[in-house]
Write a protein that holds these residues in place. Sequence first.
Motif, short mmCIF file in Angstrom:
data_model
loop_
_atom_site.label_atom_id
_atom_site.label_comp_id
_atom_site.label_asym_id
_atom_site.label_seq_id
_atom_site.Cartn_x
_atom_site.Cartn_y
_atom_site.Cartn_z
N ASP A 198 3.22 7.40 -3.74
CA ASP A 198 2.35 7.50 -4.51
C ASP A 198 0.78 7.19 -3.93
O ASP A 198 0.00 7.45 -4.39
N ILE A 199 1.14 6.13 -3.00
CA ILE A 199 -0.14 5.78 -2.08
C ILE A 199 -1.24 6.81 -1.79
O ILE A 199 -2.25 6.63 -1.93
N ALA A 200 -0.67 8.01 -1.56
CA ALA A 200 -1.63 9.11 -1.14
C ALA A 200 -2.26 9.76 -2.21
O ALA A 200 -3.12 10.68 -1.94
N GLY A 201 -1.68 9.63 -3.59
CA GLY A 201 -2.51 10.27 -4.57
C GLY A 201 -3.42 9.45 -5.45
O GLY A 201 -4.06 9.98 -6.33
N TYR A 202 -4.02 8.37 -4.63
CA TYR A 202 -4.96 7.51 -5.59
C TYR A 202 -6.35 7.88 -4.99
O TYR A 202 -7.27 6.94 -4.98
N GLY A 203 -6.65 8.81 -4.38
CA GLY A 203 -7.80 9.18 -3.91
C GLY A 203 -7.93 8.74 -2.57
O GLY A 203 -7.37 8.02 -1.88
N PRO A 204 -9.38 8.80 -1.94
CA PRO A 204 -9.61 8.08 -0.91
C PRO A 204 -9.26 6.60 -0.91
O PRO A 204 -9.94 5.94 -1.93
N LEU A 205 -8.69 5.91 -0.08
CA LEU A 205 -8.56 4.48 -0.06
C LEU A 205 -9.46 4.09 0.81
O LEU A 205 -9.88 4.51 1.91
N THR A 206 -9.87 2.63 0.47
CA THR A 206 -11.08 1.97 1.20
C THR A 206 -10.40 0.55 1.87
O THR A 206 -9.38 0.25 1.55
N THR A 207 -11.15 0.34 2.84
CA THR A 207 -10.98 -1.32 3.37
C THR A 207 -11.24 -2.26 2.38
O THR A 207 -11.99 -1.97 1.45
N GLU A 208 -10.54 -3.56 2.44
CA GLU A 208 -11.23 -4.61 1.32
C GLU A 208 -12.68 -4.41 1.07
O GLU A 208 -13.12 -4.77 0.13
#
Length: 164
Positions: A31-41
């Motif tokens: 599911d990690i790929a489905g949460y839109g662009p991911l950002t650094t902290e």
Amino acid sequence: MSDKICVGAIAGAFGVKGEVRLKSFCSEPRDIAGYGPLTTEDGKRSFTVKLTRPVTGGIGARLSDVSTREQAEALRGTTLWAPREALPSLPDDEFYHADLIGLDVFDTGGRSLGRVHAIYDHGAGDILEITGREQLLLPFTRAVVPTVDLKAGRIIADPPDSDE
């Protein structure tokens, strides 16, 4: 409550063409790929994630703007964050770890035990680390933690007697 949730971390490079090994913190790892662009902290970098294959210790993935092994290796240890609104809402008896960290913890008599410092999952269920006058490790079960009140910012715990 935080407006973003940590959903994974980059465990290192995989292969020679910029692929990374992702450690997913999602209950369903893909599911990690489905949460839109991911950002650094810190929010300074953003990545679109395309999963490639299962790999030892995680999931192989391609990240936008990462095309060499050196770029992938430089990201080792980077945590990946998703906006809270992209994540599914949880049933009443489930919580995101980010929502529990920092909550005040009281025993059933109202005495302060401290604050939730960290949450650990070693496979047999979550453990809350409480820091206060003393450090406590409590199993995150309904028997030991009967009440979590996010709105009030507190947890009621019934720790086992230390004499037992």
